[in-house]
Enzyme design. Structure first.
Site, mmCIF file in Angstrom:
data_model
loop_
_atom_site.group_PDB
_atom_site.id
_atom_site.type_symbol
_atom_site.label_atom_id
_atom_site.label_comp_id
_atom_site.label_asym_id
_atom_site.label_seq_id
_atom_site.Cartn_x
_atom_site.Cartn_y
_atom_site.Cartn_z
ATOM 1 N N GLY A 31 0.805 -1.215 0.000
ATOM 2 C CA GLY A 31 0.000 0.000 0.000
ATOM 3 C C GLY A 31 0.841 1.270 0.000
ATOM 4 O O GLY A 31 2.014 1.233 -0.346
ATOM 5 N N HIS A 34 2.131 4.397 -5.151
ATOM 6 C CA HIS A 34 2.704 5.478 -5.955
ATOM 7 C C HIS A 34 2.807 4.988 -7.403
ATOM 8 O O HIS A 34 2.397 3.854 -7.709
ATOM 9 C CB HIS A 34 4.072 5.890 -5.394
ATOM 10 C CG HIS A 34 5.000 4.736 -5.166
ATOM 11 N ND1 HIS A 34 5.532 3.994 -6.189
ATOM 12 C CD2 HIS A 34 5.466 4.168 -4.013
ATOM 13 C CE1 HIS A 34 6.300 3.048 -5.703
ATOM 14 N NE2 HIS A 34 6.275 3.111 -4.376
ATOM 15 N N HIS A 37 4.179 1.435 -8.119
ATOM 16 C CA HIS A 37 3.203 0.352 -7.977
ATOM 17 C C HIS A 37 2.259 0.330 -9.181
ATOM 18 O O HIS A 37 1.915 -0.727 -9.715
ATOM 19 C CB HIS A 37 2.330 0.566 -6.735
ATOM 20 C CG HIS A 37 3.056 0.493 -5.430
ATOM 21 N ND1 HIS A 37 3.194 1.587 -4.603
ATOM 22 C CD2 HIS A 37 3.659 -0.539 -4.792
ATOM 23 C CE1 HIS A 37 3.841 1.214 -3.511
ATOM 24 N NE2 HIS A 37 4.144 -0.064 -3.595
ATOM 25 N N GLU A 150 11.762 -4.332 -10.066
ATOM 26 C CA GLU A 150 13.216 -4.525 -9.974
ATOM 27 C C GLU A 150 13.823 -3.658 -8.880
ATOM 28 O O GLU A 150 14.989 -3.812 -8.548
ATOM 29 C CB GLU A 150 13.871 -4.220 -11.327
ATOM 30 C CG GLU A 150 13.578 -5.281 -12.362
ATOM 31 C CD GLU A 150 14.328 -5.073 -13.666
ATOM 32 O OE1 GLU A 150 14.837 -3.951 -13.900
ATOM 33 O OE2 GLU A 150 14.381 -6.029 -14.469
ATOM 34 N N ASP A 152 13.200 -3.906 -5.847
ATOM 35 C CA ASP A 152 13.557 -4.895 -4.823
ATOM 36 C C ASP A 152 14.085 -6.122 -5.561
ATOM 37 O O ASP A 152 13.435 -7.167 -5.623
ATOM 38 C CB ASP A 152 12.326 -5.226 -3.984
ATOM 39 C CG ASP A 152 11.751 -3.970 -3.344
ATOM 40 O OD1 ASP A 152 12.338 -3.492 -2.382
ATOM 41 O OD2 ASP A 152 10.739 -3.447 -3.851
ATOM 42 N N GLN A 155 14.477 -9.483 -3.818
ATOM 43 C CA GLN A 155 13.133 -10.056 -3.584
ATOM 44 C C GLN A 155 12.602 -10.711 -4.865
ATOM 45 O O GLN A 155 12.060 -11.824 -4.825
ATOM 46 C CB GLN A 155 12.194 -8.950 -3.118
ATOM 47 C CG GLN A 155 10.733 -9.332 -3.095
ATOM 48 C CD GLN A 155 9.873 -8.234 -2.502
ATOM 49 O OE1 GLN A 155 9.831 -8.065 -1.295
ATOM 50 N NE2 GLN A 155 9.194 -7.471 -3.333
ATOM 51 N N SER A 188 7.252 3.981 -1.043
ATOM 52 C CA SER A 188 6.277 4.450 -0.051
ATOM 53 C C SER A 188 6.990 5.182 1.083
ATOM 54 O O SER A 188 6.454 6.107 1.677
ATOM 55 C CB SER A 188 5.516 3.266 0.534
ATOM 56 O OG SER A 188 4.887 2.547 -0.506
HETATM 57 P P1 AMP Z 1 5.961 -2.582 -1.708
HETATM 58 O O1 AMP Z 1 4.594 -1.998 -1.546
HETATM 59 O O2 AMP Z 1 7.063 -1.612 -1.393
HETATM 60 O O3 AMP Z 1 6.129 -3.917 -1.026
HETATM 61 O O4 AMP Z 1 6.138 -2.883 -3.260
HETATM 62 C C1 AMP Z 1 5.214 -3.677 -3.964
HETATM 63 C C2 AMP Z 1 5.787 -3.994 -5.315
HETATM 64 O O5 AMP Z 1 6.010 -2.784 -6.041
HETATM 65 C C3 AMP Z 1 7.151 -4.716 -5.240
HETATM 66 O O6 AMP Z 1 7.211 -5.697 -6.252
HETATM 67 C C4 AMP Z 1 8.124 -3.592 -5.486
HETATM 68 O O7 AMP Z 1 9.369 -4.019 -6.018
HETATM 69 C C5 AMP Z 1 7.361 -2.745 -6.479
HETATM 70 N N1 AMP Z 1 7.859 -1.377 -6.479
HETATM 71 C C6 AMP Z 1 7.954 -0.537 -5.421
HETATM 72 N N2 AMP Z 1 8.514 0.624 -5.797
HETATM 73 C C7 AMP Z 1 8.798 0.518 -7.120
HETATM 74 C C8 AMP Z 1 9.382 1.381 -8.100
HETATM 75 N N3 AMP Z 1 9.825 2.592 -7.789
HETATM 76 N N4 AMP Z 1 9.504 0.930 -9.362
HETATM 77 C C9 AMP Z 1 9.074 -0.325 -9.693
HETATM 78 N N5 AMP Z 1 8.510 -1.176 -8.837
HETATM 79 C C10 AMP Z 1 8.366 -0.765 -7.556
#
Ligand code: AMP
Length: 284
Positions: A31, A34, A37, A150, A152, A155, A188
């Protein structure tokens, strides 16, 4: 827009979609959405009949209780962003007790050593938590494709290993890092930066880009020292680590081998906020 709180409800809905032969794409998130996501969600909308987005600040992947408590949460704004993209998106917003059947704890995973490197060293238990939540989410949603950023990168490689080891028939689709106009990787956590640290943070990507140029001609150690010294000299940024690793094994590179794919992985504290980024490095 449909929001599901309980596993059983979503499973039933998914079953009826499967019976209708619909393909399901899945984007797991924590959540505070941005544009990064949303890039994942847009790809899923393009590739699949139905897209499920999960929003869950998963407690088992946090090694630091204060980080969990302060993690940004903004469910109403998240729904509005998704609604704007497509009112057809299904949102899974799990109730933690229901999701974990009353036992909020991690399973232990062996990801063939991928989990031992970098984030694995610095955030004990983190990848067990990630593996646990993603495996459970996959079991509920049963997507044909799932989208991971990418940003993460470790991950992403671990999730590819997870589906292989668990023999889950899910295609894992990597999405490039989405950045602010000034180069800062969207996150986030960025909204928790003080103005001073927000202004400093784009420096991280500038240094990564310089490291990419250096990597083409210089020794690994020269590149690593450059990044360390440059970040250390910045008054508002603290380097946790910079590592150059093989993209597949994530093991630290010991020498440059032509044709191998490498990446520079960096974690920097800007004040209290831990920022993560990476860049692909090419051998000449
Ligand atoms: P999170 O909410 O931070 O757990 O991220 C959820 C998914 O969105 C994960 O697969 C992240 O790698 C991806 N994600 C987060 N920020 C970015 C970004 N700036 N660019 C591309 N993917 C992102």
């Amino acid at each position: 827009m449909k929001v599901f709180r309980y596993k059983k409800e979503l499973k039933n809905h998914i079953k009826s979609l499967n019976n209708q032969g619909k393909s399901i794409g899945f984007v797991p998130t924590m959540g505070a959405l941005h544009q990064g996501h949303l890039a994942l969600v847009k790809n899923s909308l393009k590739d699949n009949d139905v897209t499920v987005v999960s929003i869950f600040v998963n407690p088992t992947q946090f090694d630091n209780p204060d980080d969990l408590k302060k993690y940004p949460r903004n469910f109403e704004a998240d729904l509005a962003l998704l609604q704007d993209l497509s009112p057809e998106i299904l949102v899974f917003y799990p109730d933690a007790q229901d999701f974990y059947d009353g036992k909020i704890q991690s399973e232990h995973f062996d990801f063939d050593g991928l989990e031992q490197e970098m984030e694995g060293k610095h955030r004990p238990g983190h990848f067990d938590g990630v593996g646990t939540v993603v495996k459970k989410l996959f079991e509920v949603v049963q997507p044909v494709r799932a989208y991971f950023g990418e940003k993460d990168f470790q991950q992403l490689q671990i999730i590819k290993k997870l589906v292989k080891k668990e023999q889950m028939p899910i295609e894992i689709i990597p999405i490039p890092i989405y950045r602010e106009p000034d180069g800062l990787a969207m996150s986030s956590r960025n909204r928790r930066l003080t103005p001073k640290h927000r202004a400093a943070a784009p420096f991280i990507y500038q240094v990564l880009k310089q490291s990419k140029v250096l990597f083409e001609k210089e020794h690994l150690e020269t590149v690593k020292s450059f990044v360390k010294e440059t970040i250390d000299a910045h008054p508002y940024l603290n380097l946790e680590y910079f590592e150059i690793a093989d993209e597949q094994t994530l093991k630290p590179a010991t020498k440059k081998i032509a044709g191998n794919k490498y990446r520079g992985f960096i974690v920097v504290f800007a004040g209290e906020i831990r920022l993560i980024d990476n860049i692909s490095l090419v051998t000449s």
